[in-house]
Design a protein around this motif. Structure first.
Motif, short mmCIF file in Angstrom:
data_model
loop_
_atom_site.label_atom_id
_atom_site.label_comp_id
_atom_site.label_asym_id
_atom_site.label_seq_id
_atom_site.Cartn_x
_atom_site.Cartn_y
_atom_site.Cartn_z
N ARG A 67 58.91 -38.75 -11.82
CA ARG A 67 59.05 -37.29 -11.83
C ARG A 67 59.94 -36.81 -10.70
O ARG A 67 60.73 -35.90 -10.85
CB ARG A 67 57.67 -36.68 -11.69
CG ARG A 67 57.40 -35.55 -12.62
CD ARG A 67 55.94 -35.28 -12.64
NE ARG A 67 55.66 -34.01 -12.02
CZ ARG A 67 54.78 -33.14 -12.51
NH1 ARG A 67 54.12 -33.43 -13.59
NH2 ARG A 67 54.56 -32.02 -11.90
N ASN A 108 67.44 -32.38 -9.43
CA ASN A 108 67.74 -32.51 -8.00
C ASN A 108 66.83 -33.56 -7.38
O ASN A 108 66.34 -33.41 -6.27
CB ASN A 108 67.55 -31.17 -7.29
CG ASN A 108 68.58 -30.15 -7.74
OD1 ASN A 108 69.58 -30.52 -8.33
ND2 ASN A 108 68.31 -28.89 -7.47
N MET A 148 52.93 -37.20 -20.75
CA MET A 148 52.35 -35.96 -20.25
C MET A 148 53.04 -35.52 -18.96
O MET A 148 53.30 -34.33 -18.76
CB MET A 148 50.87 -36.20 -19.96
CG MET A 148 50.09 -34.96 -19.86
SD MET A 148 48.98 -34.99 -21.25
CE MET A 148 47.58 -34.21 -20.56
N MET A 149 53.32 -36.47 -18.07
CA MET A 149 53.83 -36.10 -16.75
C MET A 149 55.34 -36.10 -16.66
O MET A 149 55.92 -35.31 -15.92
CB MET A 149 53.27 -37.06 -15.69
CG MET A 149 51.79 -36.92 -15.50
SD MET A 149 51.14 -38.22 -14.48
CE MET A 149 51.74 -37.73 -12.89
N ALA A 173 57.76 -35.86 -19.27
CA ALA A 173 58.56 -35.01 -20.14
C ALA A 173 57.78 -33.77 -20.52
O ALA A 173 56.57 -33.71 -20.39
CB ALA A 173 58.95 -35.80 -21.38
N GLY A 174 58.51 -32.77 -21.00
CA GLY A 174 57.88 -31.57 -21.54
C GLY A 174 57.19 -31.91 -22.85
O GLY A 174 57.24 -33.04 -23.32
N TYR A 215 59.53 -23.17 -19.19
CA TYR A 215 58.08 -22.99 -19.34
C TYR A 215 57.50 -24.25 -19.95
O TYR A 215 58.23 -25.11 -20.42
CB TYR A 215 57.76 -21.73 -20.14
CG TYR A 215 57.88 -21.85 -21.66
CD1 TYR A 215 59.13 -21.96 -22.26
CD2 TYR A 215 56.75 -21.82 -22.46
CE1 TYR A 215 59.23 -22.04 -23.64
CE2 TYR A 215 56.86 -21.90 -23.84
CZ TYR A 215 58.10 -22.01 -24.43
OH TYR A 215 58.19 -22.09 -25.78
N ASN A 216 56.16 -24.34 -19.92
CA ASN A 216 55.57 -25.64 -20.23
C ASN A 216 55.03 -25.78 -21.65
O ASN A 216 54.15 -26.59 -21.89
CB ASN A 216 54.49 -25.97 -19.20
CG ASN A 216 53.47 -24.86 -19.07
OD1 ASN A 216 53.40 -24.01 -19.96
ND2 ASN A 216 52.71 -24.85 -18.01
N GLY A 251 50.93 -28.10 -21.97
CA GLY A 251 51.00 -28.47 -20.56
C GLY A 251 50.33 -27.50 -19.62
O GLY A 251 50.59 -27.53 -18.43
N ILE A 289 61.72 -27.23 -21.28
CA ILE A 289 60.27 -27.36 -21.39
C ILE A 289 59.80 -28.21 -20.21
O ILE A 289 60.16 -29.37 -20.07
CB ILE A 289 59.85 -28.03 -22.72
CG1 ILE A 289 60.38 -27.24 -23.91
CG2 ILE A 289 58.34 -28.17 -22.80
CD1 ILE A 289 59.76 -25.88 -24.10
N THR A 290 59.02 -27.62 -19.34
CA THR A 290 58.62 -28.30 -18.10
C THR A 290 57.31 -29.05 -18.31
O THR A 290 56.55 -28.72 -19.21
CB THR A 290 58.39 -27.28 -16.98
OG1 THR A 290 57.24 -26.50 -17.32
CG2 THR A 290 59.57 -26.35 -16.82
N PRO A 291 57.05 -30.07 -17.50
CA PRO A 291 55.76 -30.74 -17.63
C PRO A 291 54.66 -30.02 -16.85
O PRO A 291 54.37 -30.39 -15.72
CB PRO A 291 56.03 -32.14 -17.07
CG PRO A 291 57.28 -32.05 -16.29
CD PRO A 291 57.94 -30.74 -16.55
N ALA A 331 52.33 -26.89 -12.76
CA ALA A 331 52.91 -27.34 -11.50
C ALA A 331 54.36 -27.77 -11.72
O ALA A 331 55.19 -27.63 -10.82
CB ALA A 331 52.09 -28.48 -10.92
N GLY A 332 54.65 -28.30 -12.92
CA GLY A 332 56.01 -28.72 -13.24
C GLY A 332 56.99 -27.55 -13.18
O GLY A 332 58.10 -27.68 -12.69
N ASP A 373 57.50 -26.78 -9.57
CA ASP A 373 58.34 -27.84 -9.02
C ASP A 373 59.81 -27.57 -9.29
O ASP A 373 60.65 -27.68 -8.40
CB ASP A 373 57.99 -29.18 -9.70
CG ASP A 373 57.03 -30.02 -8.88
OD1 ASP A 373 56.96 -29.79 -7.66
OD2 ASP A 373 56.37 -30.89 -9.46
N ARG A 384 62.90 -26.80 -6.74
CA ARG A 384 64.10 -27.63 -6.58
C ARG A 384 65.36 -26.91 -7.01
O ARG A 384 66.44 -27.49 -7.00
CB ARG A 384 63.94 -28.93 -7.39
CG ARG A 384 62.92 -29.89 -6.82
CD ARG A 384 63.02 -31.26 -7.47
NE ARG A 384 62.69 -31.22 -8.89
CZ ARG A 384 61.57 -31.71 -9.40
NH1 ARG A 384 60.68 -32.28 -8.63
NH2 ARG A 384 61.34 -31.64 -10.68
#
Lengths: 277, 376
Positions: free
Chosen positions: A115, A121, A221-222, A224-225, B174-175, B179, B230-232, B235-236, B239, B243
């Motif tokens: 991740r 970045n 789960m961690m 990828a979306g 967004y997740n 997620g 689409i974020t994980p 918290a993703g 994050d 960044r």
């Protein structure tokens, strides 16, 4: 006095009971729940729902796992081949010391590392940028299907390479030497002489990796979306958000069917004598 | 032999402990911070005022799934004499189900602080009547967090956001709905904005035919998703904001402020509650019907919802909006702590755009509609 046969049965009983209670019973239970309505009548509704909601994810899962298996095989062949046929002791020594490390790292930790490593970045892109290899603006995030494949391949390659290197080490060196003496390059010796002899082991290792990757929840789960995502995530979501065990079990049955294809390969290999993983 | 003795005495201890009746088991759905809140803050405070009592804090996980686990446990223990949990902290969806199935005790008339609660959500949990069964622990809200350096004038409405995202591909993140709840809240906000009658979704009554009217909105959302990230997870999203990979995305207000306080988000991040608004939700303190320590449980909740604890614990420590009526916190909180909660999102923004989640059947329809028409 107990006969030999009865004694054997008693010895096996605890193990059998454990398998029955912890594996066969839940398996049977989830199979039944996938095919029945709450009132007990038979139905395929849950499969229709699974297809309606998750058909993309079913395809996505199969593609991801197959692609990961292919890349894992390639990487493992390169590593195991270098270990067996490599002539530079420094390279072989370093590789030997390093390649097994990911084996000892759990999937969830690997996913967390990826991740931060693969992000837009993240560590990888930042390294390229600071080395002057890449413009900051052209950096892209790999936290999607590519991230999942990268994590799977990174995590499973040592396992396959370990089995493959063992098999390669135990084949008759004379044939390989003969090939070298007749002027074949090392790559040719590996591909045409060594690999065919260890193919059964490679296949078994890949089948085991296939089933493992199919069942991992933390990585998709961690890393990828959620669109599209792998079936494990969908199963967890069905249960956690709706308490809908029936559709989750239908997805489970679909996963069984996918892995059954791999299992048949495994059994065929396992029954034939030459495979001894 | 010695190991056997130790094992036996341990087993005996474990068997005996429920009998001592002086352990208060508090089960919280929610993130680790909620578990720590009970373990490190509320628990010790309660133990001090109740000598001999031990508060044990158990976490069951974030989001509705955490509440689902509590529900499953209480449901499984339905026929036994007592349940393992004495106090539960749960989300709205599960609270409605648990009240309907008789798993919770009607207790608020025995707790004085219940009188300090004025919010509608103390009576109505996604369409289910929960009055008497719950006291809100806090109220939380979702909003759009954005990078003020990259985005000088943030979108005022969902329609503006849609157009902006089209012009700035991959800058909104967004997740999804698997997620975490901030993504679910965004999707609910989208349906409120483009699906028609938001009021009906929040207040009911339920009419299964309504979901057909969301087709256009969901098709738009599918199109919108092509130009976003689409974020994980919750918290993703934070994050990626941190960044600098996305410029804007939906987050929980409390999580946003906590990350900012920890230095995990740069100070140039701001919040915006775009119209017609996004949902927030409370978490509830409730008492299982079959607890063995009902009196202790009520005293624990009375402490947890007292104005002082709400001020110090809920507002100051976690940046949540208080569960009891805010006017009771006057004098308990310094102005700076109070103002911080209302810098980006003013009380009038909240009054206008802080929505509830839709009632449970519409809620499930939206999630399934999303899975069917947007993500598949």
């Amino acid at each position: 006095m107990l006969s030999q046969r009865q004694l054997a049965l008693i010895l096996v009983a605890p193990g059998l009971l454990l398998v029955a209670a912890l594996f066969l019973y839940p398996l049977g239970f989830s199979l039944i729940s996938a095919f029945t309505k709450p009132d007990g009548s038979l139905t395929l509704d849950w499969f229709a729902k699974a297809y309606e909601l998750y058909s993309t994810d079913i395809v996505f899962t199969v593609v991801i796992v197959l692609a990961s298996c292919g890349l894992t095989a390639l990487a493992a062949i390169v590593i195991a081949g270098t270990l067996t046929l490599g002539e530079n002791p420094w390279i072989v020594g370093t590789l030997k010391a390093l390649y097994r490390w990911p084996l000892f790292i759990p999937f969830i930790v690997a996913a967390q590392c990826m991740r931060t490593f693969l992000a837009k970045n993240g560590l990888m892109n930042n390294t390229f940028v600071s080395l002057g290899l890449m413009e900051p603006l052209s950096a892209v995030s790999y936290l999607d299907w590519r991230g999942i494949i990268a994590t799977f391949v990174w995590k499973q390659t040592p396992f396959v390479a370990l089995l493959l290197a063992g098999a390669l080490a135990s084949i008759d060196r004379a044939t390989l030497e003969a090939g070298r003496n007749l002027g074949a390059s090392r790559v040719r010796v590996l591909v045409e002489l060594a690999l065919p002899q260890v193919m059964p082991t490679l296949l078994v290792a890949l089948v085991l990796s296939f089933v493992t990757m199919l069942s991992v929840l933390s990585v998709p789960m961690m890393v990828a979306g959620s669109q599209p995502t792998m079936l494990t995530v969908d199963m967890a979501f069905r249960i956690n958000s709706y308490g809908d065990y029936a559709t989750a079990n239908a997805l489970g049955v679909i996963t069984y069917l996918i892995s059954a294809g791999a299992a048949i390969l495994y059994l065929k290999r396992g029954l034939s004598k030459e495979a001894a993983p | 032999m010695r190991i056997l003795t130790i094992a036996c005495s341990l087993a005996a201890l474990m068997a005996a402990s429920p009998l001592s009746a002086q352990t208060l088991n508090v089960a919280t759905a929610g993130d680790q911070n909620m578990v720590d809140y009970v373990k490190d803050y509320l628990g010790p405070m309660f133990e001090k005022s109740h000598p001999g009592v031990k508060v044990v804090s158990v976490g069951t996980g974030a989001g509705d799934s955490g509440s689902q686990k509590i529900y499953e446990k209480l449901d499984a223990q339905k026929s036994s004499a007592t349940t393992d949990f004495d106090v539960v902290v749960i989300h709205q969806k599960a609270a409605g189900t648990m009240v309907k199935e008789g798993l919770l005790a009607k207790y608020t008339d025995k707790v004085d602080t219940a009188k300090l609660v004025s919010s509608e959500s103390a009576k109505n949990a996604l369409g289910a009547d929960v009055s008497g069964f719950v006291i809100p622990m806090f109220q939380s809200q979702t909003a759009l967090a954005y990078n003020a350096d990259l985005l000088k004038s943030p979108p005022n409405s969902f329609a503006e956001l849609r157009d902006w995202a089209k012009k700035n591909p991959k800058q909104f993140g967004y997740n999804g709905i698997k997620g975490g709840m901030s993504g679910v809240a965004f999707v609910a906000g989208w349906v409120y904005a483009f699906g028609g009658d938001a009021d009906r979704l929040i207040k009911g009554p339920y009419d299964p035919a309504v979901k057909a009217s969301w087709d256009g909105a969901l098709a738009d959302l599918k199109e919108f998703n092509k130009s976003v990230v689409i974020t994980p997870g919750n918290a993703g999203t934070l994050d990626m904001l941190n960044r600098g990979e996305i410029a804007i995305g939906p987050v929980w207000v409390d999580m946003f402020y906590s990350w900012q306080a920890d230095g995990k988000l740069p100070p140039n991040m701001k919040l915006k509650l775009a119209s017609p608004g996004m949902p927030g939700q409370p978490m509830y303190y409730a008492v299982p019907e079959k607890t063995a320590n009902r009196k202790l449980a009520e005293e624990f909740i009375a402490l947890a919802t007292s104005p002082q604890v709400q001020a110090d614990g809920i507002v100051k420590k976690f940046n949540w909006y208080p569960g009891i009526d805010a006017k009771n916190l006057e004098g308990k909180l310094d102005q700076a702590a109070w103002n911080k909660l209302f810098t980006d999102i003013t009380p009038s923004d909240l009054a206008k755009n802080a929505k509830s989640f839709p009632i449970a059947p519409y809620f499930n329809d939206i999630l399934e509609g999303y899975e069917k028409k947007v993500s598949n």
